[in-house]
Design a protein around this motif. Structure first.
Motif, mmCIF file in Angstrom:
data_model
loop_
_atom_site.group_PDB
_atom_site.id
_atom_site.type_symbol
_atom_site.label_atom_id
_atom_site.label_comp_id
_atom_site.label_asym_id
_atom_site.label_seq_id
_atom_site.Cartn_x
_atom_site.Cartn_y
_atom_site.Cartn_z
ATOM 1 N N SER A 1 0.830 -1.209 0.000
ATOM 2 C CA SER A 1 0.000 0.000 0.000
ATOM 3 C C SER A 1 0.859 1.251 0.000
ATOM 4 O O SER A 1 0.551 2.235 -0.693
ATOM 5 C CB SER A 1 -0.934 -0.004 1.215
ATOM 6 O OG SER A 1 -1.873 -1.045 1.135
ATOM 7 N N LEU A 2 1.943 1.233 0.776
ATOM 8 C CA LEU A 2 2.842 2.397 0.806
ATOM 9 C C LEU A 2 3.457 2.639 -0.570
ATOM 10 O O LEU A 2 3.462 3.782 -1.064
ATOM 11 C CB LEU A 2 3.928 2.194 1.854
ATOM 12 C CG LEU A 2 4.929 3.347 2.028
ATOM 13 C CD1 LEU A 2 5.372 3.465 3.487
ATOM 14 C CD2 LEU A 2 6.170 3.187 1.143
ATOM 15 N N LEU A 3 3.975 1.586 -1.203
ATOM 16 C CA LEU A 3 4.602 1.753 -2.518
ATOM 17 C C LEU A 3 3.599 2.248 -3.548
ATOM 18 O O LEU A 3 3.917 3.111 -4.382
ATOM 19 C CB LEU A 3 5.218 0.423 -2.968
ATOM 20 C CG LEU A 3 6.358 -0.133 -2.101
ATOM 21 C CD1 LEU A 3 6.843 -1.472 -2.653
ATOM 22 C CD2 LEU A 3 7.512 0.851 -2.010
ATOM 23 N N ALA A 4 2.379 1.700 -3.504
ATOM 24 C CA ALA A 4 1.349 2.122 -4.460
ATOM 25 C C ALA A 4 0.916 3.563 -4.206
ATOM 26 O O ALA A 4 0.641 4.322 -5.154
ATOM 27 C CB ALA A 4 0.145 1.185 -4.377
ATOM 28 N N SER B 1 -6.108 -8.191 -3.478
ATOM 29 C CA SER B 1 -5.527 -6.965 -4.038
ATOM 30 C C SER B 1 -6.457 -5.765 -3.902
ATOM 31 O O SER B 1 -5.991 -4.630 -3.777
ATOM 32 C CB SER B 1 -5.165 -7.187 -5.507
ATOM 33 O OG SER B 1 -6.307 -7.517 -6.275
ATOM 34 N N SER B 2 -7.766 -5.999 -3.919
ATOM 35 C CA SER B 2 -8.702 -4.870 -3.838
ATOM 36 C C SER B 2 -8.576 -4.143 -2.507
ATOM 37 O O SER B 2 -8.708 -2.909 -2.440
ATOM 38 C CB SER B 2 -10.142 -5.361 -4.043
ATOM 39 O OG SER B 2 -10.515 -6.267 -3.019
ATOM 40 N N THR C 1 -3.953 -0.073 -10.116
ATOM 41 C CA THR C 1 -4.319 -1.431 -9.703
ATOM 42 C C THR C 1 -3.365 -2.468 -10.269
ATOM 43 O O THR C 1 -2.983 -3.426 -9.586
ATOM 44 C CB THR C 1 -5.760 -1.751 -10.135
ATOM 45 O OG1 THR C 1 -6.653 -0.793 -9.562
ATOM 46 C CG2 THR C 1 -6.165 -3.147 -9.699
ATOM 47 N N SER C 2 -2.948 -2.281 -11.520
ATOM 48 C CA SER C 2 -2.025 -3.233 -12.148
ATOM 49 C C SER C 2 -0.682 -3.257 -11.428
ATOM 50 O O SER C 2 -0.048 -4.309 -11.310
ATOM 51 C CB SER C 2 -1.817 -2.874 -13.625
ATOM 52 O OG SER C 2 -3.027 -2.981 -14.336
ATOM 53 N N LEU C 3 -0.253 -2.090 -10.937
ATOM 54 C CA LEU C 3 0.998 -2.019 -10.189
ATOM 55 C C LEU C 3 0.910 -2.865 -8.922
ATOM 56 O O LEU C 3 1.843 -3.617 -8.593
ATOM 57 C CB LEU C 3 1.318 -0.569 -9.823
ATOM 58 C CG LEU C 3 2.502 -0.367 -8.874
ATOM 59 C CD1 LEU C 3 3.813 -0.719 -9.562
ATOM 60 C CD2 LEU C 3 2.544 1.067 -8.345
ATOM 61 N N VAL C 4 -0.198 -2.760 -8.205
ATOM 62 C CA VAL C 4 -0.376 -3.532 -6.975
ATOM 63 C C VAL C 4 -0.337 -5.028 -7.267
ATOM 64 O O VAL C 4 0.338 -5.803 -6.571
ATOM 65 C CB VAL C 4 -1.698 -3.158 -6.280
ATOM 66 C CG1 VAL C 4 -1.993 -4.114 -5.133
ATOM 67 C CG2 VAL C 4 -1.649 -1.720 -5.781
ATOM 68 N N GLU C 5 -1.032 -5.445 -8.301
ATOM 69 C CA GLU C 5 -1.052 -6.866 -8.644
ATOM 70 C C GLU C 5 0.324 -7.353 -9.074
ATOM 71 O O GLU C 5 0.731 -8.482 -8.754
ATOM 72 C CB GLU C 5 -2.087 -7.114 -9.742
ATOM 73 C CG GLU C 5 -3.519 -6.878 -9.260
ATOM 74 C CD GLU C 5 -4.540 -6.957 -10.381
ATOM 75 O OE1 GLU C 5 -4.110 -6.970 -11.569
ATOM 76 O OE2 GLU C 5 -5.748 -6.996 -10.087
ATOM 77 N N CYS D 1 5.556 -10.140 -7.524
ATOM 78 C CA CYS D 1 7.007 -10.016 -7.328
ATOM 79 C C CYS D 1 7.426 -10.361 -5.905
ATOM 80 O O CYS D 1 8.436 -11.040 -5.696
ATOM 81 C CB CYS D 1 7.465 -8.597 -7.647
ATOM 82 S SG CYS D 1 7.265 -8.075 -9.355
ATOM 83 N N LEU D 2 6.669 -9.878 -4.911
ATOM 84 C CA LEU D 2 7.100 -9.951 -3.520
ATOM 85 C C LEU D 2 6.453 -11.066 -2.710
ATOM 86 O O LEU D 2 6.859 -11.318 -1.571
ATOM 87 C CB LEU D 2 6.823 -8.613 -2.825
ATOM 88 C CG LEU D 2 7.526 -7.383 -3.424
ATOM 89 C CD1 LEU D 2 7.153 -6.130 -2.648
ATOM 90 C CD2 LEU D 2 9.036 -7.565 -3.442
ATOM 91 N N LEU D 3 5.454 -11.755 -3.289
ATOM 92 C CA LEU D 3 4.736 -12.761 -2.504
ATOM 93 C C LEU D 3 4.616 -14.106 -3.202
ATOM 94 O O LEU D 3 3.825 -14.954 -2.785
ATOM 95 C CB LEU D 3 3.329 -12.244 -2.153
ATOM 96 C CG LEU D 3 3.276 -11.027 -1.233
ATOM 97 C CD1 LEU D 3 1.849 -10.527 -1.081
ATOM 98 C CD2 LEU D 3 3.866 -11.355 0.126
ATOM 99 N N SER D 4 5.385 -14.304 -4.257
ATOM 100 C CA SER D 4 5.272 -15.546 -5.005
ATOM 101 C C SER D 4 6.607 -15.885 -5.650
ATOM 102 O O SER D 4 7.428 -14.995 -5.901
ATOM 103 C CB SER D 4 4.185 -15.411 -6.084
ATOM 104 O OG SER D 4 4.195 -16.510 -6.959
#
Length: 654
Positions: free
Chosen positions: A260-263, A424-425, A460-464, A469-472
Motif C-alpha cells: 500500500s505504501l509503494l502504491a 488486491s482490492s 491497480t495493475s501495479l499492486v497486482e 514479485c514480492l509474494l510468489s
C-alpha cells in the motif's frame, strides 16, 4: 570374507530398488554422481533454525556437531517409539507433537527430527496457525495491559528451543516422504528401512538485522542548513517471521502495508506542485520489526545522533506518524473496511482522522469505510508506532489496520500468511485512502476541490504486479519490475530479516543488502525523484551531487543519477556496537526503556543445511550377516580341518 564382501553389493541393489520405487524407472549409472543420485534423495524443505539471545535460545538444530539419521514414521503411528525416529507430521498435528515431546521424556529421547507436511489442503483443515505469542512482543508495549490477546491463534511454539531438526517439506517432497513412511510401516520388521539424514549443525552467530529505507517527497534540499517544514511520516514494515526461516512471506502482516505504501507513493509521484505545499512527506520502510522493533528503534537512535544516514530529518519536526499495518484482509462483501488505532487525542491526530474521512468521502464509489477502533482496546496493536511512543509518549500517531479488537489474520507470523491470504482490492483501497489523506495533510488546504483529490489514483495493475514479485516464486523477484532496478540474488522472496554482515553503513556494500531492501530503495528513489535541469548522467555507484542518488546501478553498471532524498539506515539492536571487526553488547541505557528489555537476537551460522533420504539395512540384519559370516568361517575351518585329516589318513593307507 566372501560373506562380508556381499554386503556392499546388497546395499547397491537396495538403493537401486529405492530409486526405482520413486522414479518408476531405473536409469543407467555411469559415474559416482550417478550412483549417489540413485542412493540418496535430496529433500526440498525449509528449516527451523537456531536463534540466540542474552537469556537463552529458541528454534531448532542438531543436538551436536554430527549429522543425525533415523527411520521415518508418521506421528499418528508413533505412539510408542523404541528406536530413534524422524517423525512425519501434518501441520495440524505439529503443536500436539511438540507438546508431547515437551512433556513425555521417554518419547522425546527417541525423536531425532520432525518433518512437517505441506499441501494445498492443509489451509482448509486449519482454523488458524500462528506460532508466535497471543500478544506479540508484549514486552515493548507502551501500556501495562500486556496480557491482552491481539493474536488469539498464537501458540508460542516458535519461541521455544528444540534439540532436534524440524523441516517444512515442499509439496513434492511431502508426497515422497509419505510414500517412504508408508513403506516403512509395511516392512517394519524387514531387513531394510528408509531413513532421513539431517544436517542442521549450528555454530557461531551474527546479529539479526538488515537495512531500512527512507525517502521524501519532494526531495529535501540538503544545501539548506535548516529544514522548517513539519514532517508527515508514513511508515510500513518489510520483514516478517515464521517457524521456518526461509518461508516468511508475511503477506497480510506486514507486506500488505508495504504494498500500500509503494502504491500510494506511486500515485502521489504523478501529482505536481509538491514544493509549494506546507508539509514534508517522508516515507519510512522498516526491517527487523518482528524481532524487537530493530528498525524503528535504530532509526530513532540515528535521529538522536543526527547521523549522516538521516541527514535532512529532525525528530522535533515530525508532526504525525501514520503507519500502514495489516490491510490485506480489509475487504468483505464488497466493502473495504479499515480501523484507525490512535495514540490519543491531539490536534495532529484529529487532523489526520479528518483527512482520512475526507479521503473516504472522495472514494465513495470504491465502497471504502474507515472506522475508529474500539475504545476498550488497551492501546495501539503491535506496531512500529510502539517504538515512537516509547521514545516520546506525546507522539501523535495512527495505525491503519484491517482489524479492530484482534487480528483477523489467522496465520500471523506463519508460512501460511501468503498471497492467498490477502486480496488486491483491499490493498488498492488502503493505498488510495492513504495517498489522498497524505495530500490533504501536506497541502493543509481545507477548501481543496474534489477534482484535485480525484486526480490521485492508485494503479491497480501495479499492486497486482508487486504482489506477484514480492509474494510468489512465479515470477517472484525475477519479475520485470524488480529486474528493472536490481539484479536479485534469489527468485523466491522471503521477508525474514536476516543478519547484519560486516560493518553497518549508511552507504553499504550492496552485496550485504537483501533483495527486497535494494528494490524498495530503488523504487522509492525513482518515484520521489524530480527532473534534472541537464540530461540525466550515467553512474555505476555514486553521483557527484549530494542531492542525487544513482538508481538502477546494478543493471549492467549503467545507473542513472536522479534528484532524490532516499537513504539506507542500518537496522540492528541499539544494544550492539561494531568495533574493530567485533560485535560488542552495550550495557542497558536508562534513557532507552526498550533497550532494557531488548533480548538482542542473533542467528546461528552454518556451512550448509541439508536433508536427504536413503535406505539402509536393519541393524538386526547386519548382526545376522555378521554372525552368519562368523559361523560360516568357523564351519569352513572345521570342514577344512576335517577334510585335511581325511585326506592325510587316505594318503597314509596308500
Amino acid at each position: 570374507m566372501k560373506a562380508m564382501a556381499v554386503r556392499p553389493l546388497l546395499l547397491f541393489f537396495f538403493f537401486a530398488q529405492v530409486r526405482l520405487s520413486f522414479s518408476g524407472e531405473l536409469s543407467s549409472m555411469e559415474s559416482i554422481p550417478d550412483l549417489q543420485e540413485s542412493m540418496y534423495m535430496v529433500v526440498d524443505g525449509y528449516p527451523c533454525v537456531r536463534l540466540l539471545n542474552l537469556s537463552g535460545k529458541i528454534g531448532c538444530s542438531n543436538p551436536g556437531r554430527e549429522k543425525v539419521v533415523a527411520s521415518i514414521r508418521r506421528f499418528r503411528n508413533a505412539n510408542d517409539l523404541t528406536q530413534l525416529t524422524a517423525v512425519l507430521v501434518s501441520l495440524d498435528e505439529l503443536q500436539d507433537l511438540l507438546h508431547r515431546i515437551s512433556n513425555d521424556v521417554s518419547f522425546h529421547k527417541n525423536i531425532v527430527g520432525v518433518l512437517v507436511e505441506s499441501g494445498a489442503e492443509i489451509r482448509d483443515k486449519l482454523k488458524g496457525f500462528s506460532p508466535t505469542q497471543k500478544f506479540p512482543q508484549a514486552e515493548f508495549a507502551p501500556y501495562p495491559s500486556i496480557n491482552y490477546e491481539w493474536n488469539s491463534m498464537g501458540s508460542g511454539i516458535m519461541l521455544k528451543a528444540y534439540d532436534f531438526p524440524v523441516f517444512l517439506l515442499s509439496e513434492s517432497s511431502t508426497s515422497m516422504l509419505q510414500e517412504v513412511a508408508d513403506k516403512n510401516e509395511k516392512v517394519m520388521n524387514g531387513y531394510t528401512t528408509s531413513v532421513a539424514e539431517f544436517d542442521l549443525v549450528m555454530q557461531t552467530c551474527l546479529p539479526l538485522g538488515g537495512y531500512s529505507v527512507w525517502s521524501s517527497l519532494p526531495p529535501i534540499n540538503m544545501s539548506l542548513s535548516y529544514q522548517s517544514k513539519p514532517i508527515i511520516l508514513l511508515v510500513a514494515s518489510m520483514d516478517s517471521a515464521s517457524f521456518f526461516r526461509d518461508k516468511s512471506l508475511g503477506a497480510d502482516s506486514p507486506i500488505s502495508g508495504l504494498l500500500s505504501l509503494l502504491a500510494a507513493v506511486d500515485a502521489l509521484s504523478r501529482v505536481d506542485g509538491w514544493n509549494d505545499l506546507n508539509k514534508q512527506l517522508v516515507f519510512l520502510v522498516l526491517t527487523g520489526e518482528a524481532w524487537g522493533y530493530l528498525g524503528s528503534r535504530r532509526f530513532l537512535h540515528e535521529l538522536d545522533m543526527q547521523s549522516d544516514g538521516v541527514s535532512g530529518l529532525n525528530s522535533s519536526l515530525i508532526e504525525m506518524v501514520l503507519e500502514i499495518g495489516s490491510v490485506g484482509k480489509g475487504s468483505s462483501q464488497g466493502v473495504k473496511t479499515f480501523f484507525t488505532h490512535t495514540t490519543g487525542v491531539s490536534s495532529a491526530v484529529n487532523d489526520a482522522l479528518d483527512a482520512l474521512k475526507r479521503a473516504q468521502d472522495s472514494l465513495k464509489s470504491e465502497n471504502i469505510e474507515v472506522l475508529s477502533s474500539n475504545s476498550s482496546n488497551p492501546g495501539i496493536p503491535p506496531s512500529s508506532l510502539m517504538a515512537f511512543l516509547k521514545k516520546n509518549s506525546l507522539t501523535s500517531g495512527i495505525v491503519l489496520e484491517d482489524f479492530d479488537t484482534a487480528f483477523t489474520n489467522k496465520f500471523y507470523h506463519s508460512h501460511l500468511d501468503d498471497m492467498a491470504n490477502i486480496n488486491s482490492s483491499a490493498v488498492v483501497a488502503a493505498a488510495s485512502l492513504i495517498a489522498r489523506s497524505l495530500y490533504i495533510l501536506a497541502s493543509d488546504n481545507n477548501d481543496m476541490h474534489s477534482s484535485v483529490l480525484g486526480a490521485i489514483n492508485v494503479n491497480t495493475s501495479l499492486v497486482e504486479e508487486l504482489m506477484g514479485c514480492l509474494l510468489s516464486c512465479k515470477p517472484g523477484l525475477s519479475c520485470e519490475m524488480v529486474k528493472n532496478y536490481i539484479a536479485p540474488a534469489n527468485v523466491c522472496p522471503s521477508h525474514y530479516v536476516g543478519v547484519v554482515i560486516g560493518e553497518p553503513s549508511f552507504k553499504p556494500y550492496l552485496g550485504y543488502v537483501d533483495d527486497v531492501s535494494r528494490f524498495v530503495w530503488n523504487f522509492l528513489a525513482d518515484r520521489t525523484s524530480t527532473p534534472k535541469e541537464n540530461a540525466s548522467s550515467s553512474c555505476s555507484k555514486d553521483c557527484t551531487n549530494e542531492d542525487e542518488v544513482c538508481i538502477r546501478a546494478e543493471i549492467n553498471g549503467k545507473g542513472v543519477c536522479v534528484i532524490s532524498t532516499t537513504r539506507y539506515v542500518p537496522a540492528y539492536s541499539t544494544r550492539l556496537m561494531f568495533e574493530s571487526g567485533i560485535w560488542n553488547v552495550l550495557p542497558p541505557n536508562s534513557s532507552d526503556s526498550m533497550g532494557s528489555v531488548d533480548p538482542v537476537w542473533t542467528e546461528s551460522n552454518w556451512n550448509t543445511i541439508g536433508l536427504r533420504v536413503y535406505t539402509i539395512q536393519n541393524g538386526a540384519y547386519d548382526h545376522f550377516i555378521l554372525i552368519g559370516g562368523i559361523t560360516v568361517t568357523i564351519l569352513a575351518y572345521f570342514m577344512i580341518a576335517l577334510a585335511r585329516s581325511l585326506i592325510t589318513k587316505a594318503l597314509k593307507r596308500d
